[in-house]
Design an enzyme around this catalytic site. Structure first.
Site, short mmCIF file in Angstrom:
data_model
loop_
_atom_site.label_atom_id
_atom_site.label_comp_id
_atom_site.label_asym_id
_atom_site.label_seq_id
_atom_site.Cartn_x
_atom_site.Cartn_y
_atom_site.Cartn_z
N VAL A 175 45.60 50.32 21.27
CA VAL A 175 46.20 49.78 20.06
C VAL A 175 47.65 49.31 20.25
O VAL A 175 48.28 48.86 19.28
CB VAL A 175 46.11 50.79 18.89
CG1 VAL A 175 44.67 50.94 18.43
CG2 VAL A 175 46.68 52.15 19.28
N ASP A 230 42.71 40.23 33.94
CA ASP A 230 43.78 40.51 32.98
C ASP A 230 43.28 41.17 31.71
O ASP A 230 43.81 40.94 30.62
CB ASP A 230 44.54 39.22 32.61
CG ASP A 230 45.04 38.50 33.85
OD1 ASP A 230 45.53 39.20 34.75
OD2 ASP A 230 44.94 37.27 33.91
N ARG A 239 34.40 35.38 61.19
CA ARG A 239 34.72 36.35 62.24
C ARG A 239 36.00 35.98 63.00
O ARG A 239 36.11 36.16 64.20
CB ARG A 239 33.51 36.50 63.20
CG ARG A 239 32.33 37.14 62.49
CD ARG A 239 31.02 36.68 63.00
NE ARG A 239 30.81 35.28 62.72
CZ ARG A 239 29.69 34.62 63.04
NH1 ARG A 239 28.71 35.26 63.63
NH2 ARG A 239 29.57 33.35 62.76
N LYS A 253 43.25 46.29 32.69
CA LYS A 253 42.75 47.33 33.59
C LYS A 253 43.85 48.29 34.03
O LYS A 253 43.62 49.47 34.21
CB LYS A 253 42.13 46.69 34.85
CG LYS A 253 40.91 45.83 34.57
CD LYS A 253 40.34 45.23 35.85
CE LYS A 253 41.24 44.21 36.50
NZ LYS A 253 41.38 42.96 35.74
N THR A 275 50.85 37.68 35.17
CA THR A 275 51.75 38.64 35.83
C THR A 275 52.16 38.09 37.19
O THR A 275 53.29 38.28 37.64
CB THR A 275 51.01 39.99 36.10
OG1 THR A 275 50.03 40.19 35.11
CG2 THR A 275 51.95 41.15 36.15
N GLY A 282 47.32 41.54 39.55
CA GLY A 282 48.63 41.89 39.04
C GLY A 282 48.46 42.89 37.91
O GLY A 282 48.03 42.54 36.84
N HIS A 283 48.73 44.15 38.21
CA HIS A 283 48.56 45.18 37.18
C HIS A 283 49.93 45.69 36.77
O HIS A 283 50.71 46.12 37.62
CB HIS A 283 47.74 46.34 37.73
CG HIS A 283 46.34 45.95 38.06
ND1 HIS A 283 45.44 46.80 38.64
CD2 HIS A 283 45.69 44.79 37.89
CE1 HIS A 283 44.29 46.18 38.82
NE2 HIS A 283 44.42 44.95 38.37
N THR A 343 51.49 34.65 38.41
CA THR A 343 51.89 33.24 38.49
C THR A 343 52.67 32.77 37.27
O THR A 343 53.15 31.63 37.25
CB THR A 343 50.64 32.35 38.65
OG1 THR A 343 49.74 32.64 37.58
CG2 THR A 343 49.94 32.60 39.97
N GLN A 396 40.65 41.83 39.33
CA GLN A 396 40.00 40.63 38.80
C GLN A 396 38.94 41.00 37.74
O GLN A 396 38.97 42.11 37.24
CB GLN A 396 39.36 39.78 39.92
CG GLN A 396 40.35 39.04 40.79
CD GLN A 396 40.91 39.85 41.93
OE1 GLN A 396 40.18 40.50 42.66
NE2 GLN A 396 42.20 39.82 42.10
P1 IMO Z 1 43.78 40.86 37.83
O1 IMO Z 1 43.45 41.95 38.79
C1 IMO Z 1 43.27 36.78 36.44
C2 IMO Z 1 41.81 33.80 39.31
C3 IMO Z 1 42.81 32.70 39.57
C4 IMO Z 1 41.86 31.55 39.87
C5 IMO Z 1 40.74 32.23 40.64
C6 IMO Z 1 40.86 32.14 42.14
O2 IMO Z 1 45.21 40.79 37.44
O3 IMO Z 1 42.85 40.86 36.67
P2 IMO Z 1 42.39 33.40 43.91
O4 IMO Z 1 43.88 33.42 44.08
O5 IMO Z 1 41.79 34.74 43.71
O6 IMO Z 1 41.70 32.63 45.00
O7 IMO Z 1 42.14 32.55 42.56
O8 IMO Z 1 40.77 33.59 40.24
N1 IMO Z 1 42.31 35.18 39.50
C7 IMO Z 1 42.73 35.98 38.50
N2 IMO Z 1 42.85 35.75 37.18
N3 IMO Z 1 43.57 38.00 36.91
C8 IMO Z 1 43.41 38.27 38.23
O9 IMO Z 1 43.54 39.51 38.73
C9 IMO Z 1 43.01 37.22 39.10
N4 IMO Z 1 42.81 37.12 40.42
C10 IMO Z 1 42.37 35.87 40.65
O10 IMO Z 1 43.62 32.45 38.47
O11 IMO Z 1 41.33 31.04 38.67
MG MG Z 2 46.29 39.32 36.56
#
Ligand code: IMO
Ligand code: MG
Length: 425
Positions: free
Chosen positions: A411, A13, A141, A16, A296, A40-41, A298, A221
């Site tokens: 900004v 978050d 596998r 990106k 975004t 979630g973008h 959850t 992530q």
């Molecule tokens: P973006 O791309 C923020 C976090 C989850 C949890 C851990 C494992 O929007 O930056 P998962 O469902 O992947 O097995 O959860 O990773 N997590 C994220 N936190 N932004 C994300 O994606 C995330 N994708 C997974 O909250 O702590």
């Molecule tokens: Mg996210």
């Protein structure tokens, strides 16, 4: 430079989406290579807001070929929904899906939820999208791959092999077993809608690199959620590091020419796990509200903290980051003072590196320096020199502490509200 890779430097978050969208308009190909719809973008395009989960950010640009590459876990139902959504809004897009990517199926989601429940207060805090169980099946596998959709008889054979094992697991967790015929029928329907998009994306990308096409590798992530280098076990099940791109796309090592790290002007994290520079109370609430720090995917309120230099330095080192985009800088005007964690204390000793185990990380005490904030609205500023002096000082301090160049500064959420100090792509 013809290839650029983007990496989130914190716990996801970082903003990106906005930066990827900016570069996507200059790219010929945009690639996502790991994770799935846990990402979630949100991006704004021609005044419309789009929330993307699986689709790469180049999807809104008709001239871009978007790739879901080999290392991804693809929930086909989620993918269809996103594709439908685009079509309904009149977006014409180019998309290809890797035959080697694996399918994320309903049983993965059930198993993710069941396991989180079973873990109780030791839960990871996953997005409950089935990501962990899906990658487990790949290592075991037992995956059904996207390419299997092209061969219905083999697809059925795979389901016959895999589903009894999945049903045993579901039963063990007290969950509902799944019916093979139903699942098979639903996958045949999916097949009709996606079969024309499925290709050997490795071949496609190898050719693209040879032809010197402009390729953007978009990150999902953040580094601290990396399965190996993050805050294990409170991580995701893939590697968001740029160093994983070759292995997740089939491209050779030198395919990534420029690396751009994306960080917020503060830190957030969703889910459980250590967070040394975390703050709570009034200041955290102000930042959370001003930065709209709610998931975004959850909708969970994000945990908030100051910048953590040992954490960020570690990421710069393992990912080779020299260029940085600093996001959500405007948010910090709601506080009077800004702190930066410059080092930790572990068992009374000062350390300036990030420990590699969660038990050590949970013990570290952050050491902060404090800088004055600014009160001006910076959303209209487009040149570094026009930023309030305290704001410039904050940026320079980060550059100095991390030894990187902050080449891009956001900004405000608007696409245009960006200070570009160096063209990277
Ligand atoms: P973006 O791309 C923020 C976090 C989850 C949890 C851990 C494992 O929007 O930056 P998962 O469902 O992947 O097995 O959860 O990773 N997590 C994220 N936190 N932004 C994300 O994606 C995330 N994708 C997974 O909250 O702590
Ligand atoms: Mg996210």
């Amino acid at each position: 430079m013809s290839t650029l890779a983007i990496e989130g430097m914190q716990w996801g978050d970082e903003g990106k989406g906005k930066i990827t969208d900016y570069f996507a308009s200059k790219a010929e190909i945009v690639v996502r290579s790991q994770g799935g719809n846990n990402a979630g973008h949100s991006i704004e395009h021609s005044g419309v807001r789009y929330a993307l989960r699986l689709l790469p950010s180049g999807i809104l640009n008709e001239n871009v070929i978007n790739v879901l590459a080999d290392g991804m876990v693809i929930n086909p139902f989620c993918l269809l929904e996103e594709m439908e959504n685009m079509k309904n809004r009149g977006v014409k897009f180019h998309l290809i899906l890797s035959k080697r990517a694996v399918l994320l199926l309903p049983y993965h989601i059930e198993l993710d939820k069941a396991r989180e429940n079973a873990l109780g207060d030791k839960k990871i805090g996953t997005t409950k999208n089935g990501i962990g169980p899906c990658y487990e099946d790949k290592a075991a596998r037992l995956s059904i791959r996207v390419g299997d959709l092209l061969e219905p008889s083999y697809l059925r054979e795979r389901l016959e092999t895999v589903l009894p094992i999945k049903n045993l697991q579901l039963k063990a967790f007290g969950g509902q077993e799944m019916d093979l015929e139903e699942l098979y029928a639903s996958l045949l329907k999916v097949r009709e809608q996606v079969k024309d998009y499925i290709v050997d994306t490795t071949r496609f990308l190898l050719d693209a690199i040879k032809e010197d096409k402009k390729v953007l590798f978009e990150g999902a992530q953040g580094a601290m959620l990396c399965l190996t280098y993050g805050t294990f076990p409170y991580v995701t099940s893939s590697s968001p590091l740029v160093t994983a791109i070759p292995n997740n796309t089939g491209l050779p090592l030198n395919s990534v020419q420029t690396v751009l790290g994306i960080m917020k002007a503060y830190t957030t994290r969703v889910g459980e796990g250590p967070f040394p520079s975390e703050i709570d109370g009034d200041i955290a609430k102000k930042i959370r509200d001003e930065g709209h720090e709610y998931g975004t995917v959850t909708k969970r309120p994000r945990r908030v903290g100051w910048l953590d230099i040992p954490q960020l330095k570690y990421v710069c080192e393992i990912s080779g980051i020299h260029h940085v985009a600093l996001m959500l800088l405007d948010v910090l005007r709601v506080v009077d003072e800004i702190s930066i964690c410059t080092e930790y204390r572990l068992d009374g000793k000062k350390i300036d590196y990030m420990p590699s185990t969660v038990s050590e990380l949970e013990k570290v005490k952050p050491v902060f320096i404090t800088l004055p904030s600014w009160k001006e609205d910076i959303s209209k500023v487009r040149k570094f020199e026009d930023l309030p002096l305290n704001c410039q000082n904050y940026i320079q301090k980060i550059e100095e502490l991390l030894g990187v160049d902050i080449d891009i500064i956001s900004v405000s959420p608007d696409k245009e509200a960006t200070i570009i100090r160096k063209e990277l792509f």
